[in-house]
Motif scaffolding. Structure first.
Motif, PDB file in Angstrom:
ATOM      1  N   ALA A 245       0.884  -1.281  -0.124  1.00  0.00           N
ATOM      2  CA  ALA A 245      -0.008   0.050   0.078  1.00  0.00           C
ATOM      3  C   ALA A 245       0.812   1.319   0.105  1.00  0.00           C
ATOM      4  CB  ALA A 245      -0.797  -0.018   1.263  1.00  0.00           C
ATOM      5  N   ALA A 246       1.979   1.115   0.683  1.00  0.00           N
ATOM      6  CA  ALA A 246       2.922   2.453   0.927  1.00  0.00           C
ATOM      7  C   ALA A 246       3.420   2.578  -0.389  1.00  0.00           C
ATOM      8  CB  ALA A 246       3.975   2.299   1.916  1.00  0.00           C
ATOM      9  N   LEU A 247       3.728   1.597  -1.260  1.00  0.00           N
ATOM     10  CA  LEU A 247       4.379   1.707  -2.662  1.00  0.00           C
ATOM     11  C   LEU A 247       3.176   2.279  -3.551  1.00  0.00           C
ATOM     12  CD1 LEU A 247       6.464  -1.765  -2.860  1.00  0.00           C
ATOM     13  CD2 LEU A 247       7.221   0.467  -3.032  1.00  0.00           C
TER      14      LEU A 247
ATOM     15  N   LEU B 212       0.868  -2.521  -9.112  1.00  0.00           N
ATOM     16  CA  LEU B 212       0.474  -2.262  -7.739  1.00  0.00           C
ATOM     17  C   LEU B 212      -1.040  -2.549  -7.393  1.00  0.00           C
ATOM     18  CD1 LEU B 212       3.270   0.366  -6.632  1.00  0.00           C
ATOM     19  CD2 LEU B 212       2.951  -1.794  -5.722  1.00  0.00           C
ATOM     20  N   VAL B 213      -1.925  -1.933  -8.208  1.00  0.00           N
ATOM     21  CA  VAL B 213      -3.291  -2.279  -8.231  1.00  0.00           C
ATOM     22  C   VAL B 213      -3.515  -3.600  -8.268  1.00  0.00           C
ATOM     23  CG1 VAL B 213      -5.412  -1.568  -9.344  1.00  0.00           C
ATOM     24  CG2 VAL B 213      -3.799   0.153  -8.900  1.00  0.00           C
TER      25      VAL B 213
ATOM     26  N   PHE C 261      -4.460  -8.914  -2.504  1.00  0.00           N
ATOM     27  CA  PHE C 261      -4.289  -8.850  -1.149  1.00  0.00           C
ATOM     28  C   PHE C 261      -5.855  -8.421  -0.377  1.00  0.00           C
ATOM     29  CE2 PHE C 261       0.299  -8.802  -1.736  1.00  0.00           C
ATOM     30  CZ  PHE C 261       0.601  -9.935  -1.293  1.00  0.00           C
ATOM     31  N   TYR C 262      -6.156  -7.453  -0.903  1.00  0.00           N
ATOM     32  CA  TYR C 262      -7.441  -6.897  -0.214  1.00  0.00           C
ATOM     33  C   TYR C 262      -8.692  -7.098  -0.979  1.00  0.00           C
ATOM     34  CZ  TYR C 262      -3.980  -4.128   2.821  1.00  0.00           C
ATOM     35  OH  TYR C 262      -3.067  -4.010   3.336  1.00  0.00           O
TER      36      TYR C 262
ATOM     37  N   LYS D 153      -9.782  -0.102  -2.087  1.00  0.00           N
ATOM     38  CA  LYS D 153      -9.264   1.286  -1.726  1.00  0.00           C
ATOM     39  C   LYS D 153      -9.921   1.629  -0.452  1.00  0.00           C
ATOM     40  CE  LYS D 153      -8.869   3.254  -6.578  1.00  0.00           C
ATOM     41  NZ  LYS D 153      -9.308   4.472  -7.462  1.00  0.00           N
ATOM     42  N   GLU D 154     -10.957   1.047  -0.212  1.00  0.00           N
ATOM     43  CA  GLU D 154     -11.637   1.404   1.113  1.00  0.00           C
ATOM     44  C   GLU D 154     -10.731   0.788   2.166  1.00  0.00           C
ATOM     45  OE1 GLU D 154     -15.517  -0.162   0.692  1.00  0.00           O
ATOM     46  OE2 GLU D 154     -15.978   0.940  -1.383  1.00  0.00           O
ATOM     47  N   LYS D 155      -9.792  -0.242   1.926  1.00  0.00           N
ATOM     48  CA  LYS D 155      -9.206  -0.627   3.165  1.00  0.00           C
ATOM     49  C   LYS D 155      -7.722  -0.245   3.188  1.00  0.00           C
ATOM     50  CE  LYS D 155     -11.693  -5.020   2.373  1.00  0.00           C
ATOM     51  NZ  LYS D 155     -11.748  -6.380   2.031  1.00  0.00           N
ATOM     52  N   ILE D 156      -7.273   0.642   2.391  1.00  0.00           N
ATOM     53  CA  ILE D 156      -5.768   1.040   2.804  1.00  0.00           C
ATOM     54  C   ILE D 156      -5.822   2.448   3.126  1.00  0.00           C
ATOM     55  CG2 ILE D 156      -4.866  -0.701   1.013  1.00  0.00           C
ATOM     56  CD1 ILE D 156      -4.419   1.583  -0.930  1.00  0.00           C
TER      57      ILE D 156
END
Length: 312
Positions: free
Chosen positions: A71-73, A108-109, A115-116, A121-124
């Protein structure tokens, strides 16, 4: 989020974070690529010795932490590629514009969806350290675009170098699918030869029309990028230490017996919830009772006698 790394577990570890695998006789000590190589050595050394990086390279990476690093990336590369697109026609950066070969946001998307789920988008959310990194990238892209070279170099050259080793470490340590879900970030499908591409990229950097003062400022900015990256590493390391064991791999630690570990009182107590007993641990606890031990001893004696009789 260590993408700018080289090395791996065991004998492969070597020097991490060093991009220049071979010497190039055609470069000059005053070329930007050489100034960056020499001028960021100390930052390389510090970054490769952060606890997060050392643990990652040894395969000690929790899945939950890897998800947070991904997510940071995502936030970092979204900012970087937004500013790169903004400056794609600016002569101080245009020769380094390789969106098809290098851009990582869409990869990354895919990883975040893996993973999510679709509602990733709502989880990071963007962490504090990552936000500082993002803010600096936006400032550079909008006010000092020549310094964008430093951020692109620091990220992409590392992705093509040690990042390829990290891909293998993550896939093995997290037991990710062999079909490469979850590690799309490390896949450069449009770069057929990473070493040749890096040589081309460095040649393009060296050809930029920059005075010495600007080249020195780019080196300074590259060191700043490393510091910002290390702050993210430290933040992730703190989060990793606060994660309970069962948060690893999105599940729970393995025990020695049979049955569903999620039903063991030991694990459910750590999770703050009750659950039925684990057959293995329940049996072990029962076996420690004196009466049970006496009965077991008698059973063993009877079984031994029966076995002796059978053999005779």
């Amino acid at each position: 989020m260590p993408s700018a790394m080289e090395g791996s577990e065991g004998g492969e570890e070597g020097e991490i974070l060093h991009y220049e695998e071979t010497e190039d006789d055609n470069v000059s000590p005053t070329d930007l690529s050489e100034l960056l190589k020499e001028g960021t050595k100390e930052s390389h050394d510090r970054a490769e010795n952060t606890q997060f990086v050392k643990d990652f390279l040894k395969g000690r990476i929790k899945k939950e932490l890897f998800k947070l690093a991904t997510a940071a990336l995502y936030f970092t590369y979204s900012a970087l590629e937004e500013e790169i697109d903004r400056n794609k026609d600016n002569p101080v950066f245009a020769p380094l514009y390789f969106p098809l070969e290098l851009h990582r946001r869409e990869a990354l998307v895919k990883d975040l969806k893996y993973f999510y789920g679709e509602d990733w988008k709502e989880k990071i959310q963007c962490s504090e350290a990552t936000q500082h990194y993002v803010d600096r990238i936006h400032h550079v892209g909008q006010h000092e675009p020549e310094l964008l070279v430093a951020h692109a170099y620091t990220r992409y050259m590392g992705d093509l170098s040690g990042g390829q080793v990290l891909k293998k470490v993550a896939q093995r340590a997290l037991k990710l699918p062999s079909t490469e879900e979850g590690i799309q970030f490390y896949m450069f499908d449009n770069v057929s030869n990473a070493q040749q591409f890096k040589q081309l990229y460095r040649a393009r950097m060296n050809a930029l029309d920059l005075d010495r003062n600007t080249r020195e400022r780019i080196v300074e900015e590259a060191n700043r990028a490393f510091r910002l990256n290390m702050q993210v590493f430290d933040e992730l390391d703190k989060i990793g230490r606060s994660l309970t064991e069962e948060a690893q791999d999105g599940g729970l630690p393995v025990h020695d017996g049979k049955g569903d570990v999620r039903k063991c009182p030991y694990y459910t107590d750590k999770l703050g919830k009750a659950g039925p007993g684990c057959p293995y641990h329940a049996a072990m606890a029962l076996a420690k009772q004196p009466l049970v031990q006496l009965i077991l001893a008698a059973c063993v004696a009877v079984a031994a006698g029966a076995a002796a009789w059978y053999i005779m």
